[in-house]
Write a protein that holds these residues in place. Structure first.
Motif, mmCIF file in Angstrom:
data_model
loop_
_atom_site.group_PDB
_atom_site.id
_atom_site.type_symbol
_atom_site.label_atom_id
_atom_site.label_comp_id
_atom_site.label_asym_id
_atom_site.label_seq_id
_atom_site.Cartn_x
_atom_site.Cartn_y
_atom_site.Cartn_z
ATOM 1 N N PRO A 55 48.305 41.951 52.864
ATOM 2 C CA PRO A 55 47.388 42.926 52.267
ATOM 3 C C PRO A 55 48.060 44.244 51.921
ATOM 4 N N GLY A 56 49.222 44.513 52.536
ATOM 5 C CA GLY A 56 49.910 45.767 52.271
ATOM 6 C C GLY A 56 50.880 45.731 51.108
ATOM 7 N N LEU A 57 51.003 44.574 50.446
ATOM 8 C CA LEU A 57 51.982 44.467 49.357
ATOM 9 C C LEU A 57 51.645 45.367 48.173
ATOM 10 N N THR A 58 50.373 45.662 47.975
ATOM 11 C CA THR A 58 49.989 46.490 46.826
ATOM 12 C C THR A 58 49.940 47.977 47.169
ATOM 13 N N ARG A 59 50.242 48.335 48.423
ATOM 14 C CA ARG A 59 50.243 49.750 48.814
ATOM 15 C C ARG A 59 51.587 50.390 48.478
ATOM 16 N N THR A 60 51.543 51.662 48.143
ATOM 17 C CA THR A 60 52.782 52.385 47.826
ATOM 18 C C THR A 60 53.044 53.540 48.778
ATOM 19 N N ARG A 61 52.127 53.842 49.675
ATOM 20 C CA ARG A 61 52.264 55.011 50.552
ATOM 21 C C ARG A 61 52.125 54.587 52.001
ATOM 22 N N TRP A 62 53.105 54.987 52.825
ATOM 23 C CA TRP A 62 53.108 54.639 54.249
ATOM 24 C C TRP A 62 53.389 55.884 55.088
ATOM 25 N N GLY A 63 52.990 55.823 56.345
ATOM 26 C CA GLY A 63 53.122 56.992 57.209
ATOM 27 C C GLY A 63 54.421 57.069 57.982
ATOM 28 N N GLY A 77 30.139 35.533 41.993
ATOM 29 C CA GLY A 77 29.198 35.861 40.929
ATOM 30 C C GLY A 77 28.349 37.070 41.277
ATOM 31 N N ASP A 78 27.765 37.659 40.250
ATOM 32 C CA ASP A 78 26.871 38.800 40.428
ATOM 33 C C ASP A 78 26.011 38.935 39.175
ATOM 34 N N LEU A 79 24.820 39.480 39.349
ATOM 35 C CA LEU A 79 23.937 39.689 38.210
ATOM 36 C C LEU A 79 24.411 40.807 37.292
ATOM 37 N N ASP A 80 25.192 41.747 37.849
ATOM 38 C CA ASP A 80 25.618 42.947 37.130
ATOM 39 C C ASP A 80 26.915 42.666 36.369
ATOM 40 N N GLU A 81 26.838 42.709 35.055
ATOM 41 C CA GLU A 81 28.016 42.430 34.226
ATOM 42 C C GLU A 81 29.123 43.453 34.472
ATOM 43 N N ARG A 82 28.731 44.732 34.675
ATOM 44 C CA ARG A 82 29.742 45.775 34.945
ATOM 45 C C ARG A 82 30.459 45.492 36.269
ATOM 46 N N ALA A 83 29.708 45.056 37.286
ATOM 47 C CA ALA A 83 30.330 44.742 38.575
ATOM 48 C C ALA A 83 31.361 43.631 38.427
ATOM 49 N N ILE A 84 31.050 42.618 37.628
ATOM 50 C CA ILE A 84 31.991 41.514 37.430
ATOM 51 C C ILE A 84 33.262 42.007 36.736
ATOM 52 N N ALA A 85 33.106 42.914 35.767
ATOM 53 C CA ALA A 85 34.286 43.460 35.084
ATOM 54 C C ALA A 85 35.163 44.231 36.065
ATOM 55 N N ILE A 86 34.539 45.011 36.944
ATOM 56 C CA ILE A 86 35.287 45.764 37.957
ATOM 57 C C ILE A 86 35.976 44.805 38.920
ATOM 58 N N ALA A 87 35.258 43.758 39.335
ATOM 59 C CA ALA A 87 35.823 42.794 40.275
ATOM 60 C C ALA A 87 37.039 42.089 39.681
ATOM 61 N N ARG A 88 36.950 41.707 38.415
ATOM 62 C CA ARG A 88 38.099 41.048 37.767
ATOM 63 C C ARG A 88 39.311 41.978 37.735
ATOM 64 N N ALA A 89 39.080 43.251 37.393
ATOM 65 C CA ALA A 89 40.186 44.212 37.332
ATOM 66 C C ALA A 89 40.802 44.407 38.714
ATOM 67 N N ASN A 90 39.965 44.464 39.748
ATOM 68 C CA ASN A 90 40.485 44.591 41.113
ATOM 69 C C ASN A 90 41.335 43.377 41.486
ATOM 70 N N ALA A 91 40.853 42.201 41.132
ATOM 71 C CA ALA A 91 41.599 40.977 41.451
ATOM 72 C C ALA A 91 42.930 40.922 40.720
ATOM 73 N N GLU A 92 42.961 41.407 39.481
ATOM 74 C CA GLU A 92 44.228 41.476 38.733
ATOM 75 C C GLU A 92 45.231 42.346 39.476
ATOM 76 N N ARG A 93 44.788 43.529 39.909
ATOM 77 C CA ARG A 93 45.704 44.432 40.620
ATOM 78 C C ARG A 93 46.139 43.853 41.959
ATOM 79 N N ALA A 94 45.265 43.065 42.575
ATOM 80 C CA ALA A 94 45.613 42.456 43.862
ATOM 81 C C ALA A 94 46.515 41.239 43.701
#
Length: 716
Positions: free
Chosen positions: A229-237, A272-289
């Motif tokens: 889960p930390g592979l996409t992080r760029t900042r560490w303490g 899935g979700d009823l909200d089309e905007r939520a699905i667009a956000i979810a896809r973008a998040n999955a791409e970055r992940a």
């Protein structure tokens, strides 16, 4: 305290309350040593590489901390002395910026900002002595971040190795997410608690039919893909730590990348979700992940889950996991939206193979009632400030518990509940409601209480309000949950409250939209909207806020107190200390008061009182002012009303009493069940005090003799 060797670092992983056992299991799987669950996290030991591995691979921890030292913290001087003796030069890298934050207090260290300042000053003074210059402070993005935990007379100093909270994976784009998304660490904790890591290895299926911004599906994909889960992080303490081993960290990153590249995921996750905007956000998040190719996102109803799964899988897996974070909130409940959401979810899971399982996070135990299933296991936890719970279900076919009940008018109805025992509540509610309705007709009472924790297992009150004015002909219900007996399991109490909320509208024949429900879930709900109603009492019409926890404007247990005010008001100069929606002012005016004055510091409360007084055809003088200051210059009155919220100290009570005319009366009330009044001190000040509690509690509230207190205060 002696410094630990590099191969024996004492570490602490913090996590959301309720997930300590899940985190401990995860750390053991990561080969950490001497793992021990504690409140709010897990203590463990390891080498520098182990600390790095926990930062990179822990899906549940919110922060990984290195214990630097423990100090005497009996007071500020002792804390500073211990901190300045600590060898900061061995830990703070040259040029690293610093920050210090503290939590916890004791008798001498009562301000966490002051505590943090003392440690920061000691660190800076030490480094100036050893290096000739103080480090720069950066509260927002430090290279070396210190956490100070004060407990009793001791303080533990930690180096925050992880930096920003580990829930910040790096795949969300700030300011474009859905409302109140689930934290990544909490989502992963849910999934691990549901054994998704084992199910995924066995080729099981996965679905989230209400995915929002996709957090559950993305975390499930990261687990299935063996992706850190930390592979996409760029900042560490740990970058500002003098002992930072860059090569060891580099090796861990390379190993994690190779594992992710080598992983073979044979399943597709469905979201899935009823909200089309939520699905667009979810896809973008999955791409970055880096897991977008593993998730089938689609705009769809939860009830279409079976169809979506059949389309995604050439052969539907016999085993799988449904993970869901359903919406909740008072508005959804009052408008029936929540019931519709649960009904859609129920239809969706009915099409899933019975060996699948479901995990849901929600503060609403009513989901059991709505789905007709009892959770097999419940883990109480917090999602940020919201108290909630993770609920685990089997999906084998169940016979829903349907109670056959009879409404007040004699109509037979079938109501779905989670517990068969809830028929006892239904029978008791109907019996008392019928008896109370007859009493109310004889007594000329329009709004009254019909249930008051009559059965200890169903600890709640039910008030019925008759609509008036704009709401003439309507009926409203206010349901308030009370603390259940300690002998009753908290989750079982939640389920019974949900059953009661399903039965009440049916038996009392009141629309769901006209029911105000005040339970522990609605206390935590987001998007709560008040239920404002115009209700009847003694021929008056009052605007009331039935969903308010305290100040409804028309508390039914004070009905007799209001009648008392009316009987005392003839020819009196009346003062209401606090506005109370203008209700006392109306009773005083109707009772023949010579003048009516209302004082309250809140503009909204004054406006509410004005509306109620005017609507009933009376006039009053309204003053928006601080109570103590106004009383200090007020004239005499013959009748004064106030409660312990407005007259909150003995001095204020005495100040109000000093305004009484020679034959005047102060009526003082309190809704605190353990409230008391120092009658001896009042007598010493020249005032007589009568406890009128018993005669100001009406028949419908008599089950709870301590529901309020009432005193009559006059000059001695």
């Amino acid at each position: 305290m002696p410094q630990p060797a590099d191969n024996d670092l004492e570490l602490f992983a913090r996590c959301a309350a309720g997930f300590e056992a899940v985190l401990a299991r995860e750390l053991r799987d990561l080969s950490m040593h001497r793992v021990r669950s504690l409140k709010g996290g897990v203590a463990f030991f390891g080498r520098v590489g182990d600390a790095y591995r926990a930062c990179l691979w822990s899906r549940v921890a919110t922060r990984i901390q290195l214990v630097l030292t423990r100090l005497d913290a009996r007071d500020a001087e002792a804390l500073y002395a211990g901190s300045v003796r600590f060898a900061w030069e061995k830990h703070v890298a040259a040029g690293a910026t610093i920050s210090v934050r503290a939590h916890g207090v004791n008798d001498q260290l009562r301000n966490t900002q002051f505590t943090a300042l003392k440690v920061k000053d000691a660190l800076c003074d030490r480094l100036r002595e050893k290096r000739g210059q103080r480090p720069d402070v950066d509260a927002h993005d430090p290279g070396f971040s210190i956490d100070v935990s004060v407990h009793r007379n001791h303080a533990t100093l930690y180096l925050n190795l992880s930096g920003p909270s580990l829930h910040r994976r790096g795949y969300r784009e700030e300011a474009v997410q859905t409302e109140a998304p689930l934290k990544e660490t909490l989502a992963a904790g849910m999934l691990l608690a549901a054994d998704w890591h084992r199910l995924a290895r066995a080729g099981a299926g996965f679905a989230d039919p209400m995915c929002g911004s996709g957090t559950l599906a993305i975390e499930a994909a990261l687990i299935a893909a063996d992706r850190a889960p930390g592979l996409t992080r760029t900042r560490w303490g740990f970058t500002g730590w003098a002992r930072h081993e860059a090569s060891a960290w580099h090796d861990l990153i390379e190993e994690a990348r190779k594992r992710a590249d080598a992983a073979h995921v044979s399943i597709l996750l469905v979201a899935g979700d009823l909200d089309e905007r939520a699905i667009a956000i979810a896809r973008a998040n999955a791409e970055r992940a880096g897991v977008a190719d593993l998730i089938d996102f689609g705009v769809a109803h939860a009830e279409d889950l079976g169809r979506r799964l059949e389309a995604a899988y050439s052969r539907l897996p016999e085993r799988g996991l449904i993970a869901v974070n359903p919406p909740y909130g008072h508005r959804m409940q009052s408008e029936g939206g929540l019931l519709q959401t649960y009904a859609a979810l129920e239809r969706g899971i009915a099409a899933v193979p019975e060996r699948w399982r479901m995990v849901a996070i929600t503060p609403d135990a009513g989901i059991d009632t709505a789905l007709g299933r009892r959770a097999e296991r419940v883990v109480p936890c917090f999602n940020g400030p919201i108290r909630t719970a993770v609920r685990f279900y089997g999906l084998a076919p169940v016979q829903r518990t349907q109670l056959e009940v009879i409404s007040l008018s004699g109509t037979r109805l079938s109501v779905a509940v989670a517990e068969k025992n809830s028929e006892q509540f239904a029978a008791r509610l109907r019996k008392v409601a019928r008896e109370r309705a007859k009493w109310a007709r004889r007594a000329g009472v329009a709004s009254y209480r019909v249930y008051d924790s009559d059965l200890p297992d169903y600890a709640l009150s039910v008030d019925v309000y008759a609509g008036a004015g704009p709401d003439e002909g309507a009926r409203f219900v206010r349901v308030a949950e009370h603390p259940a007996p300690a002998s009753i399991d908290a989750d079982r109490a939640d389920v019974r409250f949900a059953d009661a909320c399903a039965l009440i509208p049916a038996i009392l024949e009141v629309e769901q939209a006209r029911c105000a429900v005040l339970g522990r879930a609605s206390e935590r709900s987001v998007a709560a909207e008040p239920l404002i109603a115009h209700v009847a009492e003694q021929g008056f019409t009052f605007e009331a806020n039935l969903s308010a926890r305290q100040d409804t404007g028309l508390p039914l247990d004070h009905r007799a107190t209001r009648d008392l005010l009316g009987s005392l008001a003839q020819g009196a100069r009346f003062l209401s200390v606090g506005s109370y929606a203008g209700v006392p002012a109306v009773y005083a005016a109707a009772g023949g008061a010579a003048s009516v004055t209302v004082v309250d510091p809140a503009a909204a409360h004054v406006a509410w009182a004005r509306r109620n007084v005017a609507h009933n055809g009376y006039a009053a003088t309204f003053q928006q002012a601080e109570i103590a200051a106004w009383l200090s210059r007020a004239p005499r009155f013959d009748l004064i009303y106030g409660d312990a919220a407005a007259l909150s100290t003995f001095d204020l009570i005495k100040q109000a009493a000093e305004l009484l005319s020679s034959q005047g009366m102060l009526v003082l009330t309190s809704s605190a069940r353990n409230a008391s009044l120092d009658a001896e001190a009042l007598a010493a000040a020249g005032y007589a005090c009568e406890d009128a509690t018993a005669r100001t509690i009406g028949h419908d509230c008599a089950r709870t003799p301590k529901i309020h207190r009432c005193w009559l205060i006059a000059r001695g």
